[in-house]
Scaffold this motif. Structure first.
Motif, mmCIF file in Angstrom:
data_model
loop_
_atom_site.group_PDB
_atom_site.id
_atom_site.type_symbol
_atom_site.label_atom_id
_atom_site.label_comp_id
_atom_site.label_asym_id
_atom_site.label_seq_id
_atom_site.Cartn_x
_atom_site.Cartn_y
_atom_site.Cartn_z
ATOM 1 N N ILE A 36 68.135 -7.836 -24.006
ATOM 2 C CA ILE A 36 67.230 -7.012 -24.468
ATOM 3 C C ILE A 36 67.497 -5.850 -23.276
ATOM 4 C CG2 ILE A 36 64.963 -6.298 -24.295
ATOM 5 C CD1 ILE A 36 64.198 -9.127 -24.944
ATOM 6 N N ASP A 37 68.086 -4.832 -23.796
ATOM 7 C CA ASP A 37 68.916 -3.770 -22.853
ATOM 8 C C ASP A 37 67.510 -2.682 -22.727
ATOM 9 O OD1 ASP A 37 70.170 -1.918 -21.481
ATOM 10 O OD2 ASP A 37 71.883 -1.546 -23.116
ATOM 11 N N LEU A 38 67.241 -2.538 -21.430
ATOM 12 C CA LEU A 38 66.083 -1.721 -20.963
ATOM 13 C C LEU A 38 66.756 -0.698 -19.804
ATOM 14 C CD1 LEU A 38 63.005 -4.087 -20.788
ATOM 15 C CD2 LEU A 38 64.004 -2.673 -22.472
ATOM 16 N N SER A 39 67.955 -0.653 -19.910
ATOM 17 C CA SER A 39 68.719 0.068 -18.840
ATOM 18 C C SER A 39 68.903 1.716 -18.999
ATOM 19 C CB SER A 39 70.171 -0.620 -18.384
ATOM 20 O OG SER A 39 70.982 -0.380 -19.746
ATOM 21 N N LEU A 40 69.764 1.963 -20.192
ATOM 22 C CA LEU A 40 70.032 3.432 -20.190
ATOM 23 C C LEU A 40 68.987 4.316 -20.836
ATOM 24 C CD1 LEU A 40 72.413 5.389 -19.709
ATOM 25 C CD2 LEU A 40 72.957 5.006 -21.917
ATOM 26 N N GLY A 41 68.412 5.327 -20.433
ATOM 27 C CA GLY A 41 67.301 5.916 -20.965
ATOM 28 C C GLY A 41 67.870 6.653 -22.219
ATOM 29 N N SER A 42 68.333 6.059 -23.229
ATOM 30 C CA SER A 42 69.016 6.764 -24.538
ATOM 31 C C SER A 42 67.902 6.405 -25.635
ATOM 32 C CB SER A 42 70.177 6.251 -24.987
ATOM 33 O OG SER A 42 70.804 6.894 -25.912
ATOM 34 N N PRO A 43 67.242 7.529 -26.180
ATOM 35 C CA PRO A 43 66.064 7.132 -27.204
ATOM 36 C C PRO A 43 66.751 6.244 -28.168
ATOM 37 C CG PRO A 43 66.273 9.470 -26.631
ATOM 38 C CD PRO A 43 67.333 8.929 -26.105
ATOM 39 N N GLY A 323 56.444 9.800 -18.795
ATOM 40 C CA GLY A 323 57.663 9.610 -18.560
ATOM 41 C C GLY A 323 58.254 8.513 -19.588
ATOM 42 N N MET A 324 59.516 8.347 -19.296
ATOM 43 C CA MET A 324 60.223 7.441 -19.944
ATOM 44 C C MET A 324 60.655 6.140 -19.579
ATOM 45 S SD MET A 324 63.675 8.380 -22.279
ATOM 46 C CE MET A 324 64.097 7.483 -23.579
ATOM 47 N N PHE A 325 59.944 5.978 -18.341
ATOM 48 C CA PHE A 325 60.610 4.656 -17.398
ATOM 49 C C PHE A 325 59.517 4.107 -16.964
ATOM 50 C CE2 PHE A 325 64.106 7.857 -17.356
ATOM 51 C CZ PHE A 325 65.221 7.368 -18.138
ATOM 52 N N ILE A 326 59.574 2.823 -16.496
ATOM 53 C CA ILE A 326 58.702 2.020 -15.345
ATOM 54 C C ILE A 326 59.450 1.936 -14.302
ATOM 55 C CG2 ILE A 326 57.733 -0.259 -14.872
ATOM 56 C CD1 ILE A 326 56.016 1.412 -17.035
ATOM 57 N N MET A 351 68.003 -4.455 -16.600
ATOM 58 C CA MET A 351 67.429 -3.368 -15.930
ATOM 59 C C MET A 351 68.363 -2.642 -14.894
ATOM 60 S SD MET A 351 64.060 -5.400 -15.265
ATOM 61 C CE MET A 351 65.007 -6.896 -14.672
ATOM 62 N N VAL A 352 67.812 -1.424 -14.315
ATOM 63 C CA VAL A 352 68.995 -0.905 -13.283
ATOM 64 C C VAL A 352 68.413 -0.877 -12.014
ATOM 65 C CG1 VAL A 352 69.689 1.379 -12.848
ATOM 66 C CG2 VAL A 352 69.321 0.942 -15.109
ATOM 67 N N PRO A 353 69.219 -1.439 -11.189
ATOM 68 C CA PRO A 353 68.559 -1.698 -9.713
ATOM 69 C C PRO A 353 68.367 -0.229 -8.998
ATOM 70 C CG PRO A 353 71.110 -1.999 -9.745
ATOM 71 C CD PRO A 353 70.510 -1.970 -11.126
ATOM 72 N N GLY A 354 67.270 -0.275 -8.407
ATOM 73 C CA GLY A 354 66.469 0.837 -7.830
ATOM 74 C C GLY A 354 67.721 1.564 -7.005
ATOM 75 N N THR A 355 68.531 0.921 -6.219
ATOM 76 C CA THR A 355 69.341 1.645 -5.182
ATOM 77 C C THR A 355 70.397 2.461 -5.899
ATOM 78 O OG1 THR A 355 70.749 -0.586 -5.234
ATOM 79 C CG2 THR A 355 69.225 -0.212 -3.319
ATOM 80 N N GLU A 356 70.660 2.365 -7.186
ATOM 81 C CA GLU A 356 71.463 3.287 -8.009
ATOM 82 C C GLU A 356 71.148 4.543 -7.852
ATOM 83 O OE1 GLU A 356 74.564 4.349 -10.638
ATOM 84 O OE2 GLU A 356 74.227 2.824 -9.248
ATOM 85 N N PHE A 357 69.661 4.783 -7.677
ATOM 86 C CA PHE A 357 68.960 6.084 -7.559
ATOM 87 C C PHE A 357 68.916 6.429 -5.943
ATOM 88 C CE2 PHE A 357 67.809 3.895 -11.141
ATOM 89 C CZ PHE A 357 68.298 4.923 -12.116
ATOM 90 N N VAL A 367 62.974 0.527 -15.409
ATOM 91 C CA VAL A 367 62.929 -0.120 -16.421
ATOM 92 C C VAL A 367 62.690 1.055 -17.691
ATOM 93 C CG1 VAL A 367 62.080 -2.059 -18.024
ATOM 94 C CG2 VAL A 367 61.784 -2.235 -15.480
ATOM 95 N N ALA A 368 63.592 1.058 -18.793
ATOM 96 C CA ALA A 368 63.205 2.098 -19.750
ATOM 97 C C ALA A 368 62.781 1.316 -21.041
ATOM 98 C CB ALA A 368 65.003 2.446 -20.405
ATOM 99 N N LEU A 369 61.918 2.658 -21.396
ATOM 100 C CA LEU A 369 61.031 2.233 -22.463
ATOM 101 C C LEU A 369 61.778 2.423 -23.937
ATOM 102 C CD1 LEU A 369 57.737 4.264 -21.241
ATOM 103 C CD2 LEU A 369 58.163 1.502 -21.096
#
Length: 388
Positions: A36-43, A323-326, A351-357, A367-369
């Motif tokens: 279940i991919d919740l990583s990239l914010g692509s609609p 927004g589009m993320f949690i 999910m994307v680790p927070g340290t990427e940002f 976590v992308a919606l």
């Protein structure tokens, strides 16, 4: 041949997205792991049928394939109509609107237009990765403004030292944000304008998620704040709000003198966007209320499901109204990169680790919606089984 990259390339680390997905696909092939991919914010929602039909029709015309060089009048006028209709903000389409090839291009190149090596750019930690890319490209220095958790994770301008504020050239803000979906308000934007005037700082508000609001009756724009056009700009993309991510079309609006400088830069960098895309974008803006209403309904439900589910698991979710993320703090004692890979290994949830940002993202994941609500509920069930 000994190929040596420039020293500047050391500032640009590879993004972790492809590494996460590669690892997930490897596990899927090895043991049939359901992902279940919740990583990239692509609609995940396709563009409105009206837009797809319009783009297809124009793309068939043999006259559609020349250089456009810049934004069409049709596009610029649609942007101006959108701001007047939705926000009651007047824009001169000829001097206060410029097009960019998606917001990523605009965000990375904008500091080139205004900053010199050693200049200070105010941004946040964590923040969207393109901001630092643009800062690094110019040789400017980032100063990270603390996020004020008590006020919903908005940048705390009062925490900026006087000497830093006096030296700063540019301030980048983003609400609702990525990765932290802080909610905008006219009161806060007014505070930003006053701060910018006091210290002679250019403001760039990244409004990529402006149509993702779950309370209120319209999106909030920075340009609504009194004096905003005197100090800054707003960049917005049609990628998220109109599901046109692959089309790569966005715009910057605001201060006419700043727009002119950006135009001078862009005239040396690109030859414009495919005309059928520009026309489709104009159509989207003219029908924004019709197109985005259903989108908000869908993403509001996804936001509710994921927030409720993660909270019940003991995660701490940053409060947001859009927004589009949690942005969530997980209840496990391990670094965010290790945790993200463990979560894939044990649950298949990406999910994307927070340290990427940024370093302050340690202990968090974004976590992308971008999946239907039922699949988000399934992701929550899978995360219950974590044994890390």
């Amino acid at each position: 041949m000994n190929i040596i990259p420039s020293k500047k390339m050391s500032l640009f680390k590879p993004a972790i997205f492809s590494e996460l997905k590669s690892y997930a696909k490897q596990l899927q092939q090895q043991n049939g792991l359901e992902l279940i991919d919740l990583s990239l914010g692509s609609p995940d929602i396709p563009p409105h049928e009206m837009l797809r039909e319009h783009l297809a029709k124009l793309s068939k015309l043999p006259t559609s394939y020349g250089y456009t060089l810049a934004a069409s009048n049709e596009f610029k006028e649609a942007v101006a109509r959108y701001y007047k209709r939705v926000n009651n903000v007047e824009l001169d389409p000829n001097t206060e609107v410029i097009q960019t090839i998606g917001s990523q291009e605009g965000l990375v190149h904008l500091p080139v237009a205004f900053c010199d090596p050693g200049d200070i750019v105010l941004t946040t930690n964590p923040s969207y990765v393109a901001y630092n890319a643009g800062i690094n490209l110019t040789g400017a220095q980032a100063y990270f403004v603390p996020l004020d958790e008590e006020r919903g994770f908005v940048p705390n301008l009062s925490a900026i030292p006087e000497d830093v504020a006096h030296k700063a050239k540019l301030l980048i803000i983003n609400m609702p944000g990525n990765p932290v979906p802080a909610s905008p308000s006219i009161e806060y934007f007014t505070e930003v304008v006053e701060f910018a005037k006091k210290y002679n700082i250019i403001v760039l508000h990244d409004a990529a998620y402006s149509e993702y609001y779950f309370t209120g009756d319209k999106p909030i724009t920075f340009l609504e704040a009194p004096g905003a056009k005197e100090v800054g700009l707003e960049i917005n993309s049609l990628s998220k709000s109109f599901s046109l991510a692959g089309a790569r079309v966005a715009y910057i609006v605001g201060n006419a003198e700043m727009i002119k400088i950006i135009q001078q830069l862009k005239s040396n960098l690109d030859f414009g966007i495919f005309d059928p895309i520009q026309s489709t974008a104009a159509l989207a803006l003219d029908h924004a209320e019709e197109i985005t209403a259903e989108l908000r309904k869908t993403f509001s439900e996804r936001h509710r499901v994921l927030t409720k589910g993660l909270t019940e698991l003991g995660w701490v979710v940053a409060p947001s109204n859009g927004g589009m993320f949690i942005w969530a703090k997980y209840p496990y004692k391990m670094d965010s990169v290790t945790f993200a890979f463990k979560a894939i290994e044990q649950t298949g949830v990406i999910m994307v680790p927070g340290t990427e940002f940024g370093s302050e993202g340690e202990g968090y994941v974004r976590v992308a919606l971008v999946q239907p609500a039922e699949l988000l509920k399934k992701a929550i069930d899978k995360l219950k089984s974590l044994t890390v």
